[in-house]
Each structure stands twice: as structure tokens, then as C-alpha cells.
Design an enzyme around this catalytic site. Sequence first.
Site, PDB file in Angstrom:
ATOM      1  N   ASN A   1      12.689  -5.231   2.720  1.00  0.00           N
ATOM      2  CA  ASN A   1      11.922  -6.466   2.943  1.00  0.00           C
ATOM      3  C   ASN A   1      12.195  -7.567   1.915  1.00  0.00           C
ATOM      4  O   ASN A   1      12.074  -8.733   2.225  1.00  0.00           O
ATOM      5  CB  ASN A   1      10.425  -6.166   3.059  1.00  0.00           C
ATOM      6  CG  ASN A   1       9.886  -5.378   1.898  1.00  0.00           C
ATOM      7  OD1 ASN A   1      10.651  -4.892   1.068  1.00  0.00           O
ATOM      8  ND2 ASN A   1       8.585  -5.252   1.823  1.00  0.00           N
TER       9      ASN A   1
ATOM     10  N   GLU B   1       7.169   2.654  -6.004  1.00  0.00           N
ATOM     11  CA  GLU B   1       6.425   1.551  -5.366  1.00  0.00           C
ATOM     12  C   GLU B   1       6.445   1.830  -3.879  1.00  0.00           C
ATOM     13  O   GLU B   1       7.456   1.612  -3.217  1.00  0.00           O
ATOM     14  CB  GLU B   1       7.103   0.210  -5.663  1.00  0.00           C
ATOM     15  CG  GLU B   1       7.112  -0.206  -7.106  1.00  0.00           C
ATOM     16  CD  GLU B   1       5.724  -0.446  -7.674  1.00  0.00           C
ATOM     17  OE1 GLU B   1       4.738  -0.473  -6.902  1.00  0.00           O
ATOM     18  OE2 GLU B   1       5.611  -0.587  -8.900  1.00  0.00           O
TER      19      GLU B   1
ATOM     20  N   CYS C   1       4.518  -4.572   1.593  1.00  0.00           N
ATOM     21  CA  CYS C   1       3.817  -3.316   1.315  1.00  0.00           C
ATOM     22  C   CYS C   1       2.360  -3.514   0.919  1.00  0.00           C
ATOM     23  O   CYS C   1       1.516  -2.694   1.212  1.00  0.00           O
ATOM     24  CB  CYS C   1       4.547  -2.591   0.202  1.00  0.00           C
ATOM     25  SG  CYS C   1       4.807  -3.653  -1.199  1.00  0.00           S
TER      26      CYS C   1
ATOM     27  N   GLU D   1       5.521  -2.119 -11.812  1.00  0.00           N
ATOM     28  CA  GLU D   1       6.627  -3.053 -11.986  1.00  0.00           C
ATOM     29  C   GLU D   1       6.051  -4.335 -12.573  1.00  0.00           C
ATOM     30  O   GLU D   1       4.837  -4.570 -12.561  1.00  0.00           O
ATOM     31  CB  GLU D   1       7.306  -3.334 -10.645  1.00  0.00           C
ATOM     32  CG  GLU D   1       7.912  -2.074 -10.067  1.00  0.00           C
ATOM     33  CD  GLU D   1       9.047  -2.301  -9.090  1.00  0.00           C
ATOM     34  OE1 GLU D   1       8.780  -2.816  -8.000  1.00  0.00           O
ATOM     35  OE2 GLU D   1      10.197  -1.956  -9.430  1.00  0.00           O
TER      36      GLU D   1
HETATM   37  P1  NDP Z   1      12.288   4.000   3.194  1.00  0.00           P
HETATM   38  O1  NDP Z   1      11.328   4.816   2.442  1.00  0.00           O
HETATM   39  O2  NDP Z   1      12.775   4.492   4.499  1.00  0.00           O
HETATM   40  O3  NDP Z   1      13.593   3.760   2.317  1.00  0.00           O
HETATM   41  C1  NDP Z   1      13.550   3.221   1.022  1.00  0.00           C
HETATM   42  C2  NDP Z   1      14.889   3.416   0.360  1.00  0.00           C
HETATM   43  O4  NDP Z   1      15.075   4.790   0.049  1.00  0.00           O
HETATM   44  C3  NDP Z   1      16.076   3.014   1.235  1.00  0.00           C
HETATM   45  O5  NDP Z   1      17.070   2.445   0.416  1.00  0.00           O
HETATM   46  C4  NDP Z   1      16.513   4.335   1.807  1.00  0.00           C
HETATM   47  O6  NDP Z   1      17.835   4.333   2.228  1.00  0.00           O
HETATM   48  C5  NDP Z   1      16.302   5.243   0.613  1.00  0.00           C
HETATM   49  N1  NDP Z   1      16.157   6.657   0.930  1.00  0.00           N
HETATM   50  C6  NDP Z   1      15.760   7.231   2.095  1.00  0.00           C
HETATM   51  N2  NDP Z   1      15.721   8.578   1.971  1.00  0.00           N
HETATM   52  C7  NDP Z   1      16.096   8.867   0.701  1.00  0.00           C
HETATM   53  C8  NDP Z   1      16.254  10.089  -0.047  1.00  0.00           C
HETATM   54  N3  NDP Z   1      15.997  11.283   0.496  1.00  0.00           N
HETATM   55  N4  NDP Z   1      16.668  10.008  -1.322  1.00  0.00           N
HETATM   56  C9  NDP Z   1      16.899   8.806  -1.894  1.00  0.00           C
HETATM   57  N5  NDP Z   1      16.780   7.631  -1.246  1.00  0.00           N
HETATM   58  C10 NDP Z   1      16.378   7.646   0.037  1.00  0.00           C
HETATM   59  O7  NDP Z   1      11.618   2.578   3.305  1.00  0.00           O
HETATM   60  P2  NDP Z   1      12.111   1.292   4.096  1.00  0.00           P
HETATM   61  O8  NDP Z   1      13.409   0.794   3.589  1.00  0.00           O
HETATM   62  O9  NDP Z   1      11.969   1.596   5.532  1.00  0.00           O
HETATM   63  O10 NDP Z   1      11.022   0.227   3.617  1.00  0.00           O
HETATM   64  C11 NDP Z   1       9.765   0.137   4.155  1.00  0.00           C
HETATM   65  C12 NDP Z   1       8.764   0.888   3.302  1.00  0.00           C
HETATM   66  O11 NDP Z   1       8.823   0.480   1.961  1.00  0.00           O
HETATM   67  C13 NDP Z   1       7.371   0.608   3.764  1.00  0.00           C
HETATM   68  O12 NDP Z   1       6.681   1.801   4.003  1.00  0.00           O
HETATM   69  C14 NDP Z   1       6.720  -0.141   2.632  1.00  0.00           C
HETATM   70  O13 NDP Z   1       5.394   0.105   2.475  1.00  0.00           O
HETATM   71  C15 NDP Z   1       7.514   0.270   1.451  1.00  0.00           C
HETATM   72  N6  NDP Z   1       7.545  -0.824   0.485  1.00  0.00           N
HETATM   73  C16 NDP Z   1       6.847  -0.705  -0.684  1.00  0.00           C
HETATM   74  C17 NDP Z   1       6.816  -1.714  -1.591  1.00  0.00           C
HETATM   75  C18 NDP Z   1       6.082  -1.574  -2.875  1.00  0.00           C
HETATM   76  O14 NDP Z   1       6.411  -2.255  -3.830  1.00  0.00           O
HETATM   77  N7  NDP Z   1       5.089  -0.734  -3.003  1.00  0.00           N
HETATM   78  C19 NDP Z   1       7.537  -2.969  -1.347  1.00  0.00           C
HETATM   79  C20 NDP Z   1       8.261  -2.981  -0.117  1.00  0.00           C
HETATM   80  C21 NDP Z   1       8.257  -1.938   0.750  1.00  0.00           C
HETATM   81  P3  NDP Z   1      18.182   3.899   3.745  1.00  0.00           P
HETATM   82  O15 NDP Z   1      17.022   3.132   4.296  1.00  0.00           O
HETATM   83  O16 NDP Z   1      19.381   3.075   3.583  1.00  0.00           O
HETATM   84  O17 NDP Z   1      18.404   5.161   4.503  1.00  0.00           O
END
Ligand code: NDP
Length: 485
Positions: free
Chosen positions: A154, A251, A285, A459
Amino acid sequence: MTHPAQPKASHFINGEYVEDTTGTPIPVIYAATGEQIATVYAATPAIVDQALSTAKEAQKAWAKMTGTERGRILRRAADIMRERNHELSVLETYDTGKPLQETLVADATSGADALEYFGGLAGSLTGEHIPMGEDWVYTVREALGLCVGIGAWNYPTQIACWKGAPALACGNSMVFKPSETTPLCALKVAEILHEAGAPAGIYNVIQGMGEVGGALVTDPRVDKVSLTGSVPTGKKVYAAAAAGMKHVTMELGGKSPLIIFDDADIDNAVGGAINGNFYSSGQVCSNGTRVFVQKGIKEKFLARLAERTGNAILGDPMDEATSFGPMVTENQMNIVLGYIEKGKVEGARLICGGNRADMPGYYIQPTVFADVTDDMTIAREEIFGPVMSVLDFDTEEEVIARANDTEFGLSAGVFTNDFSRAHRVIGQLEAGSCFINSYNDAPVEAPFGGVKASGVGRENSKEAIKHFSQVKSVYVRMGDVEAAF
Ligand code: NDP
């Protein structure tokens, strides 16, 4: 003809772009049209190894520089980001689909704020002197070493900077893996840092899906993992990091409450609910997606909310008049449409929106449900789209209990003109990042992060320094050593 969003190569390692087309191709789709605008390739094991070994080696000399020297480089990078704000904002819009109206003020600018803020702090990271009679103890704030950053889709520029800036300020190096959905912006952050004078290998970006993230997290060379993502991914990554006793910052997601009391200024409360649900098309998020409205103002609130939501301008994200963009991917659009369907089936009252917008790209109308109850799916699960649930309440005590009845604890907001009530309520809400008569402000000066399932660590702010450094203590004896034998 190559699209302007196509990067020079997929990865940025050791101060330069690196390509390895034997990795899995990752198409980059522009969410406003569905057209493929670029391709990058997932990191192969050789690329992962190259990035980690480079970052491990480069960190030693970086940590030996003075904080002021490191800070100067970060501040220079902040200046470059601001000078190129327009170009970087256009790229952010291509990467995410978010409207330029937003990206011009919220992405490269927020990244630059982080680089400037942590650049400013870098020279003041010191330990303390603890007198012990004639002896003393001194402490040293040391870097952790090699940090891995893993981003969500995002805020690709902001996340790359929110993790990179404090890590680098403390003398760490970083390997950053963006979300496969938005691989473009972090490469620019790496390029700019090196242009600003960061030594080669200090900030590296490699592409890939979850398995590349997994390879980074489990590598013994890595000292810390900072993830922005969903709760299920957070649990996996936290567990994998724990196996190697690595430091973590998590996060994660939320289902945050926004509580509006009868005495609140209605227009400000409506504005807070709009900012907390529809900015970035709801893909934030910390969004306050459970909007609790006290019964006395409910219908007035809903009427004003529907009227103002009707002013959203859906359209070409590159047109600065557009105030509402598409979902980041077709998949995310379908997930959100599925939740809207559940809201309808489970009996929530649709106030506005509720459908895919009739235009190309992955647009969903900004959607408001009223009469939502605590047990409905749309009130329990994180949707990550433009779907606001409005719930009614009678008393302060009741709303606090209901607001806290969730596994999440990222954010919370209160609108009221009674300030003692505002502080009393906020004091009882289980959330890390809270707002009074506002919603979703995230300045770099303020700590950001969640409690409960929403995360670990913080953060931004001086808090982030604690999560990217460790303290060594040194006891200094001035006299003779007494020993039993
Ligand atoms: P994901 O949890 O699907 O993915 C986050 C990142 O982790 C991506 O780069 C993903 O790679 C990677 N990833 C996935 N599986 C693994 C693993 N087993 N080991 C290491 N890395 C992994 O989230 P989204 O990208 O779909 O983002 C949306 C989510 O993020 C929402 O639920 C939102 O709430 C949260 N979010 C939280 C924020 C915060 O600051 N608290 C801010 C923004 C979003 P890939 O996707 O390339 O497979």
C-alpha cells in the site's frame, strides 16, 4: 516501446542495478487500467546470497562512520526525494494505483521526512555514564548489523524509507524486499540513497514473493527483520525470526475502532471517518473501519457522511482532480467485493456504494454500511478496502468494551468535545496509535505500531531507534580485583 515505469533492472545490490532473468517473472499491472507496465524477476538464491553477503560486508565500515556523517547522507537523500517528488509520485501511482492527488503529498514526502528526521538524530545516538563509586559503567548504543525489511503493497516508498532510514541512521545495512505487487518504488529509494553518498551495499533491494522473504528471514547472516504485512504473515515471519533469535518489528493489520460521541462536531467526525476509511481506497492498516456512533447523532451523521462520500471523484489517478483510486490488484478487488456481499447477506444496511464502479480498472465505490453488529464478518475481519461499518452505541462503558473486543490493536480514535472523556476513553482502548478529534495522522515524530495481534515494536520517532540498535554495557574497575581464591 518500454513503459516509463519499467526499472533498469529488477534488483539494486552493492550500489548498482542487477538483473537475473532466470528468476520467476513478476508482471507489474497498473491498477487503473489493468495493463502490464513493467516486468521484474524474483530473486534467485544466487541474488539473495549476493545481496546478503554485500550488505553484511558493507555494514562494518558504515557503522564505523560517525553518526553525523551517516546522517548527512540521509538528509541529502531526503532533499533529492523532495526535488523529485513529482516523478516519484507518478511512479508510486503506477505501482499502486493511488491517485496522484494523494501520492504527491503522502509518499515520497513521507519517505523524505523519515530520511530527514533519522538523519538528524543519527549524530545524537549516545550511551550513558553510570557512576559506581570509584568505578563506573558506560553504555554504547550499537547497530544490530544486517537488517531485512519486508514491505506491503500500500505504501511502497514510505515503507522502504520508514524501515531504511532508522536502520541506516543506527549504522545497520539493509536488504529490502518490496511486495511482489508493488516492486518499483523501493528501487528508486535505493538509487537515491546511493546518489546521496551511501556506500555501496548499505541499502539493497531484491524482488520476490513470500519465499524470497522467507529465505531472507531464515538466513543466519541477518540480525533483524522488520515486516509490514498481514497478521498471518506476521506470525510466520515472527516464528521464523525467533528460531534464529533475531530482533523483530512487526507492523501488521487492524480492525480499529473510531468512536463518535453525541457531542462531537459532526463535520469533523465525518471528515475523520472519511480519512480513516477511504484514503488510499481504504488500503491502510490503521483505518478506523468500525465506526461507533452514539445513537443520538446516528442518522444525522449517516446523512452527512453519505452526502460527502458522494463527492468522491473516481477516475484517472494521474488527473490531480481524482480523489479516489482503484484497488491495487484485481485479486484485492475481488476480496473486498466478497466482503461487501457478506455485509449485504448478513443484514447490514447499505448507505452508499456497494458495487464495483462501472469503469476500466479495479475500482470499487466507497461503501458505507449502517446497523452493523459486532458479530458480522465486516465488523470482525480486516477488509483492506473502502468499506466502512457504522455501529450504534449508548454508553461510554459499553463502547469501550466493544471496541476492545478484537484480536487486533493497531489504532483507535475518539471524537468528542468533552476532553476529559476523550482522554479517559483513549486511556482504556487497547491500541498503539490513537487519535483525538482526528484520524490517521502519521508524522515521523510520533511512534507508530500496534498492540495485541497488530504488532511488535514501533516505527518512526525515537522509539524506532531502540528497535534498530542494541546497548552494550561496560563495567570499568579502577581498583584491584577481589576474588575468592
Ligand atoms: P502480506 O502479509 O501478504 O505480505 C507482506 C509482505 O510479506 C510481502 O512482501 C510478502 O511477499 C511477504 N511475505 C509473505 N509471506 C512471507 C513469508 N512466509 N516470509 C517472509 N515474507 C513473506 O501483506 P500484503 O502485502 O497483502 O499487505 C496487506 C497487509 O499488510 C494488510 O493486512 C495490512 O493490514 C498490512 N499492513 C500493515 C501496516 C502496518 O504498518 N501495520 C501497513 C500496511 C499494511 P509477497 O506479497 O510478495 O508474496
